[in-house]
Design a protein around this motif. Structure first.
Motif, mmCIF file in Angstrom:
data_model
loop_
_atom_site.group_PDB
_atom_site.id
_atom_site.type_symbol
_atom_site.label_atom_id
_atom_site.label_comp_id
_atom_site.label_asym_id
_atom_site.label_seq_id
_atom_site.Cartn_x
_atom_site.Cartn_y
_atom_site.Cartn_z
ATOM 1 N N GLN A 204 10.559 -12.789 -6.502
ATOM 2 C CA GLN A 204 10.901 -13.180 -5.139
ATOM 3 C C GLN A 204 10.154 -14.440 -4.724
ATOM 4 N N ALA A 205 10.525 -14.964 -3.563
ATOM 5 C CA ALA A 205 9.953 -16.234 -3.101
ATOM 6 C C ALA A 205 8.734 -16.044 -2.206
ATOM 7 N N GLU A 206 8.397 -14.775 -1.926
ATOM 8 C CA GLU A 206 7.273 -14.458 -1.035
ATOM 9 C C GLU A 206 6.401 -13.393 -1.689
ATOM 10 N N PRO A 207 5.140 -13.270 -1.254
ATOM 11 C CA PRO A 207 4.353 -12.117 -1.700
ATOM 12 C C PRO A 207 5.020 -10.820 -1.262
ATOM 13 N N SER A 208 4.640 -9.714 -1.888
ATOM 14 C CA SER A 208 5.169 -8.395 -1.525
ATOM 15 C C SER A 208 4.930 -8.120 -0.042
ATOM 16 N N GLY B 143 14.700 -13.442 -17.542
ATOM 17 C CA GLY B 143 15.045 -14.811 -17.155
ATOM 18 C C GLY B 143 14.696 -15.063 -15.693
ATOM 19 N N ILE B 144 13.769 -15.999 -15.442
ATOM 20 C CA ILE B 144 13.275 -16.229 -14.074
ATOM 21 C C ILE B 144 14.135 -17.283 -13.388
ATOM 22 N N ASP B 145 14.694 -16.942 -12.233
ATOM 23 C CA ASP B 145 15.472 -17.915 -11.444
ATOM 24 C C ASP B 145 14.542 -18.947 -10.821
ATOM 25 N N THR B 146 15.035 -20.184 -10.638
ATOM 26 C CA THR B 146 14.242 -21.176 -9.918
ATOM 27 C C THR B 146 14.066 -20.689 -8.479
ATOM 28 N N GLY B 147 12.904 -20.959 -7.930
ATOM 29 C CA GLY B 147 12.627 -20.496 -6.561
ATOM 30 C C GLY B 147 11.781 -19.243 -6.532
ATOM 31 N N ALA B 148 11.746 -18.492 -7.637
ATOM 32 C CA ALA B 148 10.883 -17.303 -7.679
ATOM 33 C C ALA B 148 9.437 -17.768 -7.806
ATOM 34 N N THR B 149 8.578 -17.269 -6.930
ATOM 35 C CA THR B 149 7.171 -17.684 -6.974
ATOM 36 C C THR B 149 6.207 -16.497 -6.989
ATOM 37 N N HIS B 150 6.724 -15.280 -6.787
ATOM 38 C CA HIS B 150 5.878 -14.090 -6.771
ATOM 39 C C HIS B 150 6.559 -12.969 -7.540
ATOM 40 N N VAL B 151 5.739 -12.108 -8.143
ATOM 41 C CA VAL B 151 6.249 -10.958 -8.877
ATOM 42 C C VAL B 151 5.699 -9.709 -8.185
ATOM 43 N N ALA B 152 6.624 -8.919 -7.589
ATOM 44 C CA ALA B 152 6.218 -7.770 -6.776
ATOM 45 C C ALA B 152 6.424 -6.471 -7.549
ATOM 46 N N PHE B 153 5.531 -5.523 -7.307
ATOM 47 C CA PHE B 153 5.559 -4.239 -8.006
ATOM 48 C C PHE B 153 5.655 -3.108 -6.974
ATOM 49 N N THR B 154 6.412 -2.057 -7.329
ATOM 50 C CA THR B 154 6.354 -0.821 -6.544
ATOM 51 C C THR B 154 6.026 0.328 -7.475
ATOM 52 N N SER B 155 5.565 1.416 -6.895
ATOM 53 C CA SER B 155 5.221 2.574 -7.712
ATOM 54 C C SER B 155 5.793 3.842 -7.107
ATOM 55 N N SER B 156 5.689 4.909 -7.890
ATOM 56 C CA SER B 156 6.369 6.154 -7.508
ATOM 57 C C SER B 156 5.422 7.151 -6.865
ATOM 58 N N ASP B 157 4.222 6.698 -6.444
ATOM 59 C CA ASP B 157 3.346 7.639 -5.730
ATOM 60 C C ASP B 157 3.801 7.750 -4.272
ATOM 61 N N ASP B 158 3.217 8.678 -3.553
ATOM 62 C CA ASP B 158 3.614 8.948 -2.176
ATOM 63 C C ASP B 158 2.400 8.717 -1.292
ATOM 64 N N VAL B 159 2.416 7.602 -0.560
ATOM 65 C CA VAL B 159 1.320 7.238 0.335
ATOM 66 C C VAL B 159 1.791 7.468 1.763
ATOM 67 N N GLU B 160 0.922 7.975 2.617
ATOM 68 C CA GLU B 160 1.278 8.189 4.021
ATOM 69 C C GLU B 160 0.392 7.321 4.910
ATOM 70 N N ARG B 161 1.025 6.539 5.760
ATOM 71 C CA ARG B 161 0.298 5.754 6.766
ATOM 72 C C ARG B 161 1.022 5.916 8.098
ATOM 73 N N SER B 162 0.347 6.408 9.123
ATOM 74 C CA SER B 162 0.923 6.612 10.459
ATOM 75 C C SER B 162 2.251 7.371 10.384
ATOM 76 N N GLY B 163 2.309 8.417 9.574
ATOM 77 C CA GLY B 163 3.498 9.259 9.507
ATOM 78 C C GLY B 163 4.605 8.709 8.616
ATOM 79 N N ARG B 164 4.448 7.482 8.121
ATOM 80 C CA ARG B 164 5.459 6.877 7.250
ATOM 81 C C ARG B 164 5.062 7.104 5.796
ATOM 82 N N HIS B 165 6.031 7.490 4.958
ATOM 83 C CA HIS B 165 5.765 7.709 3.536
ATOM 84 C C HIS B 165 6.372 6.583 2.710
ATOM 85 N N PHE B 166 5.610 6.068 1.778
ATOM 86 C CA PHE B 166 6.113 4.996 0.908
ATOM 87 C C PHE B 166 5.262 4.947 -0.356
#
Ligand code: MTE
Ligand code: MO
Length: 364
Positions: free
Chosen positions: A212-216, A132-155
């Protein structure tokens, strides 16, 4: 060959081992409308997670009426669909851009960061409707379970689709690829397939879906995979600017012969792919034996598929000497490709869709 690449064909060309990146030789790419799984290009920014399908859970939350936690068994109860779709990395053909001016720190892809498959799974919209999509939602964001490293940060890798695209019937949460379970490197057990969009939006090893109301705000939506004008460089870039890439643009490539080939003068068979991107179809492909002064039509092979490339072939007369062969396509919006690489150069090396040219030498 490493364990990670073990499900790939012996001819698969590895560009980097860690993370695993690679693709097929170009002649193999143009050989079949759907790319065999063991030749399908791989674009990873981090690890390949090993996910136990029994404990896998997909979380749907954010601006929804009913947050959901779904096991693979729950997904099996939902309607299914399949789509023949091409995935292309926005960095495909970066090597031609790097030859004009450096694209620092980016993978030097040739024209092999593209492949096509028949994907099957649950349309994303079935899950969005269940939540059920709430009014105001304009973007659908995805996350994944891989491990990416950028400048010492993992996400984990992430990205988003505009809600209207996420609700389109062709967007799937796919669990099969060409009739086989998704291989680990292509996102097992579940990935997004967003046909017509840059490959980066087809998030692998899907873990969460957030309305959500914004891009990821994930690095790969908010920072990487943005298109900047040709006068912007790594030195003067303002990362708030640039265009978040979404729809693909029209492109075409000569896969065979290879650039630098020595040929027998006379009629030469050219083979390749053309891909329109978005919802568009390839309407026409043209080849040139004189660098783009004169053009002749190529033969489009197979049947048009809304979300997939079109393979083509052409027989062209090549007189003795050195020549530049070129290809360009036209799409169902009557658009064609830019002629010059320098017109599309950008420091991140994305979306090169200039005429593809190869240098050949023909001998008597
Ligand atoms: N998903 C995750 N989790 N991690 C990634 O690194 N790479 C993206 C996308 N999905 C990526 C991802 C990019 S940039 C592309 S082009 C496609 O996956 C490539 O899909 P493939 O490896 O199945 O060909
Ligand atoms: Mo990509």
């Amino acid at each position: 060959m490493s364990d990670q690449a073990s499900s790939k064909h012996a001819n698969f060309i590895i560009r980097s081992q860690e993370p695993l990146n690679g693709g097929p030789p170009l002649p193999a790419l143009a050989a079949t409308a759907m790319t065999p799984n063991d030749l399908f290009f791989v674009r990873n920014h981090g690890s390949i997670p090993q996910i136990d399908p029994a404990v896998f859970r997909l979380e749907i939350g954010g601006m929804v009426q009913r947050p959901l936690t779904l096991a693979l068994a729950d997904l099996r109860g939902l309607p299914r669909a399949s789509v023949a779709a091409t995935l292309q990395c926005a960095g495909n053909r970066r090597d031609e851009l790097s030859a004009v001016a450096p694209t620092p720190g980016e993978l030097p892809w040739g024209a092999e960061a593209i492949s096509s498959a028949v994907w099957e799974g649950v349309p994303l919209r079935e899950i969005l409707r269940a939540a059920g999509i709430d009014t105001g939602a304009t973007h659908v964001a995805f996350t994944s379970s891989d491990d990416v490293e950028r400048s010492g940060r993992h996400f984990g890798f992430g990205g988003s689709l505009p809600l209207a695209k996420a609700l389109a019937p062709e967007v799937l949460l796919a669990d099969t690829m060409n009739g086989a379970p998704l291989p680990a490197e292509h996102g097992f057990p579940l990935r997004v397939v967003a046909p017509g969009y840059i490959g980066a939006r087809s998030v692998k090893w899907l873990q969460t879906i957030t309305l959500q109301a914004e891009p990821s705000d994930n690095y790969f939506q908010a920072h990487a995979y943005k298109l900047f004008p040709t006068d912007i460089t790594a030195q003067n870039v303002d990362w708030q600017g640039g265009m978040m890439l979404g729809e693909q643009s029209l492109t075409s490539v000569i896969c065979d012969p290879a650039t630098g080939a020595k040929l027998a003068a006379g009629p030469v068979l050219l083979r390749g792919y053309a891909y329109a991107g978005g919802e568009r179809l390839v309407e026409r492909v043209e080849v040139s034996a004189d660098g783009g002064a004169c053009w002749q039509q190529a033969e489009l092979l197979g049947q048009p598929e809304r979300w997939a490339w079109r393979l083509w072939q052409a027989r062209i007369d090549v007189p003795p000497g050195r020549h530049t062969l070129a290809v360009r396509a036209w799409d169902s919006a009557a658009q064609t490709q830019p002629s010059e690489i320098c017109q599309v150069w950008n420091f991140k090396g994305y979306m090169n869709n200039a005429w593809h040219r190869i240098a050949v030498e023909a001998v008597e």
